[in-house]
Write a protein that holds these residues in place. Structure first.
Motif, short mmCIF file in Angstrom:
data_model
loop_
_atom_site.label_atom_id
_atom_site.label_comp_id
_atom_site.label_asym_id
_atom_site.label_seq_id
_atom_site.Cartn_x
_atom_site.Cartn_y
_atom_site.Cartn_z
N GLU A 97 0.85 -1.20 0.00
CA GLU A 97 0.00 0.00 0.00
C GLU A 97 0.88 1.25 0.00
O GLU A 97 0.61 2.20 -0.75
N ALA A 98 1.92 1.24 0.80
CA ALA A 98 2.77 2.43 0.90
C ALA A 98 3.44 2.73 -0.44
O ALA A 98 3.52 3.90 -0.85
N LEU A 99 3.93 1.71 -1.11
CA LEU A 99 4.57 1.92 -2.42
C LEU A 99 3.57 2.46 -3.43
O LEU A 99 3.87 3.41 -4.17
N LEU A 100 2.39 1.88 -3.47
CA LEU A 100 1.38 2.33 -4.44
C LEU A 100 0.95 3.77 -4.17
O LEU A 100 0.72 4.55 -5.09
N ARG A 101 0.85 4.12 -2.91
CA ARG A 101 0.48 5.50 -2.57
C ARG A 101 1.60 6.47 -2.91
O ARG A 101 1.35 7.59 -3.38
N ALA A 102 2.84 6.05 -2.69
CA ALA A 102 3.97 6.89 -3.10
C ALA A 102 3.96 7.10 -4.61
O ALA A 102 4.18 8.21 -5.12
N TYR A 103 3.67 6.02 -5.35
CA TYR A 103 3.56 6.13 -6.80
C TYR A 103 2.43 7.09 -7.19
O TYR A 103 2.58 7.91 -8.09
N GLY A 104 1.31 7.01 -6.48
CA GLY A 104 0.18 7.90 -6.75
C GLY A 104 0.56 9.37 -6.60
O GLY A 104 0.10 10.22 -7.37
N ARG A 105 1.40 9.67 -5.63
CA ARG A 105 1.81 11.06 -5.44
C ARG A 105 2.64 11.56 -6.62
O ARG A 105 2.52 12.72 -7.02
N PHE A 106 3.45 10.68 -7.19
CA PHE A 106 4.22 11.08 -8.37
C PHE A 106 3.31 11.33 -9.56
O PHE A 106 3.49 12.31 -10.29
N VAL A 107 2.33 10.44 -9.78
CA VAL A 107 1.39 10.64 -10.90
C VAL A 107 0.60 11.93 -10.70
O VAL A 107 0.39 12.70 -11.65
N GLN A 108 0.21 12.21 -9.46
CA GLN A 108 -0.52 13.45 -9.17
C GLN A 108 0.31 14.67 -9.53
O GLN A 108 -0.22 15.68 -10.02
N SER A 109 1.61 14.58 -9.34
CA SER A 109 2.48 15.73 -9.60
C SER A 109 2.54 16.09 -11.08
O SER A 109 2.96 17.20 -11.43
N LEU A 110 2.10 15.20 -11.96
CA LEU A 110 2.10 15.48 -13.39
C LEU A 110 0.89 16.29 -13.82
O LEU A 110 0.76 16.66 -14.99
N GLY A 111 -0.01 16.56 -12.89
CA GLY A 111 -1.10 17.51 -13.14
C GLY A 111 -2.14 17.08 -14.16
O GLY A 111 -2.80 17.94 -14.75
N GLY A 112 -2.28 15.79 -14.39
CA GLY A 112 -3.31 15.33 -15.32
C GLY A 112 -2.83 15.08 -16.73
O GLY A 112 -3.61 14.68 -17.60
N ARG A 113 -1.54 15.31 -16.99
CA ARG A 113 -1.00 14.98 -18.32
C ARG A 113 -1.00 13.47 -18.54
O ARG A 113 -1.08 13.00 -19.67
N TYR A 114 -0.90 12.71 -17.44
CA TYR A 114 -0.90 11.26 -17.51
C TYR A 114 -1.98 10.69 -16.60
O TYR A 114 -2.07 11.06 -15.42
N LEU A 115 -2.82 9.81 -17.15
CA LEU A 115 -3.85 9.10 -16.41
C LEU A 115 -3.44 7.64 -16.35
O LEU A 115 -3.15 7.03 -17.38
N THR A 116 -3.43 7.04 -15.16
CA THR A 116 -2.96 5.66 -15.05
C THR A 116 -4.11 4.68 -14.91
O THR A 116 -5.27 5.05 -14.70
N ALA A 117 -3.79 3.40 -15.02
CA ALA A 117 -4.75 2.30 -14.92
C ALA A 117 -3.96 1.02 -14.67
O ALA A 117 -2.76 1.07 -14.38
N CYS A 118 -4.61 -0.14 -14.79
CA CYS A 118 -3.95 -1.42 -14.54
C CYS A 118 -3.18 -1.89 -15.77
O CYS A 118 -3.47 -1.51 -16.90
N ASP A 119 -2.21 -2.74 -15.52
CA ASP A 119 -1.50 -3.44 -16.58
C ASP A 119 -0.94 -4.72 -15.96
O ASP A 119 -1.35 -5.10 -14.86
N VAL A 120 -0.01 -5.35 -16.64
CA VAL A 120 0.58 -6.58 -16.11
C VAL A 120 1.18 -6.31 -14.72
O VAL A 120 1.94 -5.36 -14.53
N GLY A 121 0.77 -7.10 -13.75
CA GLY A 121 1.30 -6.96 -12.40
C GLY A 121 0.54 -6.01 -11.50
O GLY A 121 0.87 -5.89 -10.32
N THR A 122 -0.48 -5.32 -12.04
CA THR A 122 -1.31 -4.44 -11.20
C THR A 122 -2.78 -4.75 -11.44
O THR A 122 -3.17 -5.21 -12.52
N TYR A 123 -3.59 -4.44 -10.43
CA TYR A 123 -5.01 -4.80 -10.45
C TYR A 123 -5.85 -3.61 -10.00
O TYR A 123 -5.32 -2.61 -9.50
N SER A 124 -7.16 -3.76 -10.15
CA SER A 124 -8.07 -2.68 -9.78
C SER A 124 -7.91 -2.29 -8.32
O SER A 124 -7.99 -1.10 -7.96
N GLU A 125 -7.69 -3.27 -7.46
CA GLU A 125 -7.48 -2.97 -6.03
C GLU A 125 -6.24 -2.12 -5.82
O GLU A 125 -6.21 -1.26 -4.92
#
Length: 364
Positions: A97-125
């Motif tokens: 959870e901590a790693l995924l939340r840290a990753y979320g903070r990085f994606v947030q810092s891009l200000g909406g230029r990049y929208l993420t989703a699932c791929d190999v190794g990641t799930y909706s949860e």
């Protein structure tokens, strides 16, 4: 002592808008976010969690995958660009959870230029955890208002591409009575197996991950399992469906493949430029990967308007006609389908992107 020069990242990413490296020592997060194009809209693409051997390998995968996402979104008629993220490491041991939340903070810092989703190794949860720190997340669980597992419509789209390929090859849009080989029966391959069996096809599968094979055997006891991809491609097949990682179509595979059609869910299936011509020379019809596997992108993109499975399913059904358009253009221009798909996608990115740029920047 001579040293191998480090790769020039600006040269490697010369057709990309932005490449971002993300690192959080506390959680072990090392990630790369690649934004290929925002000509049609914000870049949408999943997060792959994989134990890459080197950082260079991870960067190259992010670059290749993000480029294909631009083409995929353009060909699917979406108002989105292409991006992709990779997290370096074994998701079975590193993910938290901590790693995924840290990753979320990085994606947030891009200000909406990049929208993420699932791929190999990641799930909706996992996306639910990312979304606790980030507003730019799709592919969330149904409980959190998301589309859930995007592999459902990914498989449905590949099946539509197969139907279009079968119509061109055998005159009827069905796989009934045909033998289909699937390499990789995780999320997408499992759903695709069900659709094919329902349509009357015989299915032969392989996967390096035994729990996935055992789950499939339990759900579909009529499937045939072989021990390796090498064995699968040498098996008499009508259709070959690569549904694992990329670069599945090598010169060696093409040389032994008996299938008349290649149509699968894996991204970046062609191991190098020129493989598409080798397939055509052998009389094998190739349904371009980013054309037929866009169902998952369509599904998660629908979340941006408030998810409706029926609406997304209807749009994904259009992959049949899109695949036919690719084959028609390939025949008219005398080029392999992979080239025809690129031309259609590039035409839309250029024409619509140019008009969008004029509206957003009227003084330019």
């Amino acid at each position: 002592m001579s040293q191998t020069p480090a790769p020039d990242l600006f040269d490697l990413s010369r057709d990309h808008e932005q490449v971002v490296f993300c690192q959080d020592a506390a959680t072990g997060l090392k990630a790369v976010v690649a934004i290929h194009s925002t000509a049609l809209g914000p870049a949408l693409g999943g997060t792959r969690f994989h134990p890459y051997a080197t950082t260079d390998e991870a960067v190259q995968d992010a670059l290749n995958l993000s480029r294909s996402m631009s083409y995929k979104a353009a060909l699917a008629g979406l108002d989105l660009g292409g991006g992709k993220a990779v997290i370096i490491g074994d998701p079975h041991t590193l993910k938290s959870e901590a790693l995924l939340r840290a990753y979320g903070r990085f994606v947030q810092s891009l200000g909406g230029r990049y929208l993420t989703a699932c791929d190999v190794g990641t799930y909706s949860e996992d996306m639910d955890h990312v979304a606790r720190e980030c507003s730019y997340v799709t592919g969330r669980t149904v409980a959190h208002g998301g589309a859930g597992d995007s592999s459902v419509l990914t498989a449905f789209g590949v099946f539509q591409g197969m139907r279009a390929s079968a119509e061109v090859t055998w005159g009827s849009p069905t796989l009934a009575g045909r033998t289909v080989g699937i390499a990789g029966v995780g999320k997408v391959g499992r759903h695709l197996t069900g659709l094919l069996i329902e349509d009357g096809a015989s299915v032969v599968v392989t996967d390096v991950y035994q729990p996935a094979v055992e789950r499939l055997r339990t759900e579909f006891p009529q499937v045939t399992v072989v021990e390796s991809t090498d064995r699968l491609v040498a098996t008499p097949l009508d259709v070959y469906a690569p549904c694992a990682l990329g670069h599945a179509l090598t010169d060696e595979v093409v040389a032994v493949l008996s299938a008349r059609i290649v149509c699968g869910a894996a991204n970046n299936q062609l191991a190098h430029p020129g493989v598409e011509k080798s397939l055509a020379d052998r009389g094998i019809l190739y349904a371009p990967d980013y054309c037929v596997n866009s169902g998952g992108l369509i599904q998660v993109a629908d979340e941006l308007d408030g998810f409706s499975f029926e609406r997304a399913h209807q749009r994904a059904s259009g992959i049949f006609e899109t695949t036919r358009r690719v084959f028609d253009l390939a025949a008219a221009d005398g080029v392999p389908p992979a080239v025809a798909a690129d031309r259609l996608a590039e035409r839309r990115m250029h024409e619509v992107g140019r008009l969008r740029g004029i509206w957003l920047n009227p003084s330019s």
